[in-house]
Design a protein around this motif. Sequence first.
Motif, PDB file in Angstrom:
ATOM      1  N   ASN A 148      53.448 -17.015  33.212  1.00 17.95           N
ATOM      2  CA  ASN A 148      52.510 -15.892  33.219  1.00 17.95           C
ATOM      3  C   ASN A 148      51.063 -16.353  33.340  1.00 17.95           C
ATOM      4  O   ASN A 148      50.264 -15.720  34.019  1.00 17.95           O
ATOM      5  N   THR A 149      50.726 -17.441  32.673  1.00 17.59           N
ATOM      6  CA  THR A 149      49.350 -17.936  32.706  1.00 17.59           C
ATOM      7  C   THR A 149      48.912 -18.240  34.132  1.00 17.59           C
ATOM      8  O   THR A 149      47.844 -17.815  34.573  1.00 17.59           O
ATOM      9  N   VAL A 150      49.731 -18.977  34.865  1.00 14.96           N
ATOM     10  CA  VAL A 150      49.399 -19.323  36.252  1.00 14.96           C
ATOM     11  C   VAL A 150      49.387 -18.075  37.128  1.00 14.96           C
ATOM     12  O   VAL A 150      48.474 -17.873  37.933  1.00 14.96           O
ATOM     13  N   MET A 151      50.369 -17.215  36.974  1.00  9.38           N
ATOM     14  CA  MET A 151      50.471 -16.015  37.804  1.00  9.38           C
ATOM     15  C   MET A 151      49.279 -15.095  37.616  1.00  9.38           C
ATOM     16  O   MET A 151      48.765 -14.507  38.581  1.00  9.38           O
ATOM     17  N   VAL A 152      48.816 -14.952  36.379  1.00 13.40           N
ATOM     18  CA  VAL A 152      47.642 -14.108  36.111  1.00 13.40           C
ATOM     19  C   VAL A 152      46.411 -14.666  36.813  1.00 13.40           C
ATOM     20  O   VAL A 152      45.638 -13.926  37.431  1.00 13.40           O
ATOM     21  N   HIS A 153      46.210 -15.977  36.732  1.00  9.12           N
ATOM     22  CA  HIS A 153      45.057 -16.589  37.383  1.00  9.12           C
ATOM     23  C   HIS A 153      45.149 -16.467  38.905  1.00  9.12           C
ATOM     24  O   HIS A 153      44.133 -16.235  39.577  1.00  9.12           O
ATOM     25  N   ILE A 154      46.345 -16.623  39.460  1.00  2.00           N
ATOM     26  CA  ILE A 154      46.528 -16.458  40.904  1.00  2.00           C
ATOM     27  C   ILE A 154      46.195 -15.029  41.311  1.00  2.00           C
ATOM     28  O   ILE A 154      45.526 -14.787  42.329  1.00  2.00           O
ATOM     29  N   ARG A 155      46.642 -14.064  40.518  1.00  6.06           N
ATOM     30  CA  ARG A 155      46.397 -12.652  40.841  1.00  6.06           C
ATOM     31  C   ARG A 155      44.900 -12.334  40.842  1.00  6.06           C
ATOM     32  O   ARG A 155      44.407 -11.679  41.767  1.00  6.06           O
ATOM     33  N   THR A 156      44.182 -12.794  39.827  1.00  4.09           N
ATOM     34  CA  THR A 156      42.744 -12.511  39.784  1.00  4.09           C
ATOM     35  C   THR A 156      42.002 -13.280  40.873  1.00  4.09           C
ATOM     36  O   THR A 156      41.021 -12.783  41.436  1.00  4.09           O
ATOM     37  N   LEU A 157      42.481 -14.479  41.190  1.00  6.16           N
ATOM     38  CA  LEU A 157      41.880 -15.271  42.264  1.00  6.16           C
ATOM     39  C   LEU A 157      42.029 -14.552  43.598  1.00  6.16           C
ATOM     40  O   LEU A 157      41.080 -14.464  44.389  1.00  6.16           O
ATOM     41  N   ILE A 183      46.177 -17.347  49.829  1.00  5.20           N
ATOM     42  CA  ILE A 183      47.217 -17.971  49.003  1.00  5.20           C
ATOM     43  C   ILE A 183      48.562 -17.352  49.350  1.00  5.20           C
ATOM     44  O   ILE A 183      48.760 -16.147  49.200  1.00  5.20           O
ATOM     45  N   LYS A 184      49.450 -18.179  49.808  1.00  2.67           N
ATOM     46  CA  LYS A 184      50.766 -17.713  50.244  1.00  2.67           C
ATOM     47  C   LYS A 184      51.791 -17.925  49.134  1.00  2.67           C
ATOM     48  O   LYS A 184      51.855 -18.988  48.526  1.00  2.67           O
ATOM     49  N   THR A 185      52.567 -16.891  48.872  1.00  5.12           N
ATOM     50  CA  THR A 185      53.655 -17.002  47.903  1.00  5.12           C
ATOM     51  C   THR A 185      54.915 -17.464  48.617  1.00  5.12           C
ATOM     52  O   THR A 185      55.343 -16.845  49.597  1.00  5.12           O
ATOM     53  N   VAL A 186      55.478 -18.564  48.171  1.00  7.76           N
ATOM     54  CA  VAL A 186      56.755 -19.049  48.701  1.00  7.76           C
ATOM     55  C   VAL A 186      57.797 -18.695  47.655  1.00  7.76           C
ATOM     56  O   VAL A 186      57.918 -19.357  46.628  1.00  7.76           O
ATOM     57  N   TRP A 187      58.507 -17.603  47.902  1.00 11.05           N
ATOM     58  CA  TRP A 187      59.389 -17.037  46.887  1.00 11.05           C
ATOM     59  C   TRP A 187      60.410 -18.041  46.389  1.00 11.05           C
ATOM     60  O   TRP A 187      61.075 -18.715  47.171  1.00 11.05           O
ATOM     61  N   GLY A 188      60.494 -18.141  45.078  1.00 14.24           N
ATOM     62  CA  GLY A 188      61.448 -19.045  44.443  1.00 14.24           C
ATOM     63  C   GLY A 188      60.972 -20.486  44.372  1.00 14.24           C
ATOM     64  O   GLY A 188      61.651 -21.332  43.803  1.00 14.24           O
ATOM     65  N   VAL A 189      59.787 -20.759  44.963  1.00 14.62           N
ATOM     66  CA  VAL A 189      59.294 -22.133  44.977  1.00 14.62           C
ATOM     67  C   VAL A 189      57.916 -22.228  44.321  1.00 14.62           C
ATOM     68  O   VAL A 189      57.720 -22.955  43.353  1.00 14.62           O
ATOM     69  N   GLY A 190      56.943 -21.472  44.850  1.00  9.91           N
ATOM     70  CA  GLY A 190      55.599 -21.551  44.280  1.00  9.91           C
ATOM     71  C   GLY A 190      54.549 -20.972  45.199  1.00  9.91           C
ATOM     72  O   GLY A 190      54.776 -19.955  45.857  1.00  9.91           O
ATOM     73  N   TYR A 191      53.396 -21.676  45.311  1.00  6.98           N
ATOM     74  CA  TYR A 191      52.263 -21.164  46.078  1.00  6.98           C
ATOM     75  C   TYR A 191      51.716 -22.256  46.995  1.00  6.98           C
ATOM     76  O   TYR A 191      51.807 -23.455  46.700  1.00  6.98           O
ATOM     77  N   ALA A 192      51.136 -21.825  48.117  1.00  4.03           N
ATOM     78  CA  ALA A 192      50.525 -22.747  49.060  1.00  4.03           C
ATOM     79  C   ALA A 192      49.254 -22.135  49.623  1.00  4.03           C
ATOM     80  O   ALA A 192      49.130 -20.903  49.691  1.00  4.03           O
TER      81      ALA A 192
END
Length: 231
Positions: free
Chosen positions: A196-205, A219-228
């Motif tokens: 949640n901590t990372v996801m919240v920061h990504i969302r506000t970013l 910022i691209k979401t790679v579902w099931g893997v992460g971000y790029a």
Amino acid sequence: MDIINVLIADDDQGIADLLAIHLKKEGYTIYKAANGKEALHLIKTNSIDLLILDIMMPEMDGYEAINRIRKNYNMPIIFLSAKTSDFDKVHGLAIGADDYMTKPFTPIELVARVNAQLRRYTKLNYPIENASTEIEHRGLIISQDYRTVTLYDTSINLTPKEFDILYLLASHPKKVFSVENIFKHVWKEAYFDDANTVMVHIRTLRKKLKEDQQKDKWIKTVWGVGYAFNG
């Protein structure tokens, strides 16, 4: 050794005094405020390197104070609160806090978190000699030297954690980082399934980068893997 100024904003004088004692032992110069208004005044009139901010305070609470502070300042902010729900923690991080501690707490743990935040903010942000410290992609300019971000010549005000996440991703375009990898790189702590901590920061970013107005997202979401970074 450079002077490091820490501001404690808490209307509980006992807590503020206790924290001041422990933080002074670490060599920090301490300022104290009893509410958000006093905290804002001290920040405007002094060079504050880190803020410990209580949420429930008279005259101006921590939420309003952080909203005003983040318009002009990017020093690390640690929320200190009796609010213990996940919603309160996520909300605190979403509006600009870099860390969130719940009461009651041990002064030793808070001191450790203060040290960690300041270590990242004042020591680990120095650029690598002879390395490029400015990244530019499609009108987005990220300067590691000055820790600034501009988008189409408009300054984007990011918190320290938001900047670190963006710089990490942008300095490795197309590379996919898992939530765990992002947490370890940016927070430099062991990962405890705190997605949640990372996801919240990504969302506000993303919101600050105005991704909702762009066809190609930064910022691209790679579902099931992460971000790029989609540079």
